[in-house]
Design a protein around this motif. Sequence first.
Motif, PDB file in Angstrom:
ATOM      1  N   ASP A 131     -15.573  47.832 -27.839  1.00 45.43           N
ATOM      2  CA  ASP A 131     -15.324  46.799 -26.847  1.00 45.43           C
ATOM      3  C   ASP A 131     -16.631  46.518 -26.100  1.00 45.43           C
ATOM      4  O   ASP A 131     -17.276  47.430 -25.585  1.00 45.43           O
ATOM      5  N   VAL A 132     -17.021  45.261 -26.058  1.00 45.68           N
ATOM      6  CA  VAL A 132     -18.278  44.883 -25.423  1.00 45.68           C
ATOM      7  C   VAL A 132     -17.987  43.949 -24.262  1.00 45.68           C
ATOM      8  O   VAL A 132     -17.246  42.970 -24.411  1.00 45.68           O
ATOM      9  N   ARG A 133     -18.554  44.270 -23.113  1.00 44.10           N
ATOM     10  CA  ARG A 133     -18.368  43.416 -21.944  1.00 44.10           C
ATOM     11  C   ARG A 133     -19.110  42.106 -22.141  1.00 44.10           C
ATOM     12  O   ARG A 133     -20.052  42.002 -22.936  1.00 44.10           O
ATOM     13  N   TYR A 134     -18.678  41.087 -21.382  1.00 45.53           N
ATOM     14  CA  TYR A 134     -19.276  39.758 -21.501  1.00 45.53           C
ATOM     15  C   TYR A 134     -20.783  39.803 -21.262  1.00 45.53           C
ATOM     16  O   TYR A 134     -21.567  39.202 -22.002  1.00 45.53           O
ATOM     17  N   GLU A 135     -21.208  40.544 -20.221  1.00 43.77           N
ATOM     18  CA  GLU A 135     -22.625  40.622 -19.889  1.00 43.77           C
ATOM     19  C   GLU A 135     -23.420  41.238 -21.040  1.00 43.77           C
ATOM     20  O   GLU A 135     -24.541  40.808 -21.355  1.00 43.77           O
ATOM     21  N   GLU A 136     -22.836  42.278 -21.663  1.00 47.54           N
ATOM     22  CA  GLU A 136     -23.516  42.925 -22.782  1.00 47.54           C
ATOM     23  C   GLU A 136     -23.621  41.987 -23.977  1.00 47.54           C
ATOM     24  O   GLU A 136     -24.639  41.964 -24.684  1.00 47.54           O
TER      25      GLU A 136
END
Length: 201
Positions: A131-136
Amino acid sequence: MPPTPRVPGRRRTSSLEPSSSFFPPANRPTSDWEITLCGDLSDRQSDLINRLVELPRRSRGLIYFDSNGGNVYTGLCLASLIRLRGLHAIGVVTGECSSAALFPFAACRERFVTPHATLLFHPIRWQSDEDVRYEEAVEWARHFKTLEIDLDQLLSRLFDMDFDKLQQWTRPGRFITGPEMIEAGLAKMVDLFEDDIWKQL
């Protein structure tokens, strides 16, 4: 943790081990080494890197390629080690040399292909099972664009080939045959039916 640039698809077992069938002729230095780079580069990343580091600096030897690629960072690392350690590596594509595997092949001081060899050039791809955050994701997308351009330029320099020619092969992607590599001046032919194949290398 950012996604890993790699080639999705079939997987193989990788190895980079000394060949047990190496019997050099009398006029060939006995200090030469012979190793294989095959399968997915990601499967045994540590083994591949350690094996190159264990080779004597500035030594001469053969690397047999039959790899469908894998993690582009692994390919980059292997190519860097070949150059950093001053290895006089002679690369021979015995089957396939595609995607990330092109980097260590291009880093070889001498390159050979058989008439039946296949090499796949294509843009780097990335995938992630995390799972990757939007910022990442935004930061990775920015870095990915820079990485793509940088690696294309590096591969062009390693092969000592025209950058525009590389772009024609890479986008959207193209399978290049052994004879095409020879015609482009990027490799030499090894004839499997010659009486003394060692003389060709």
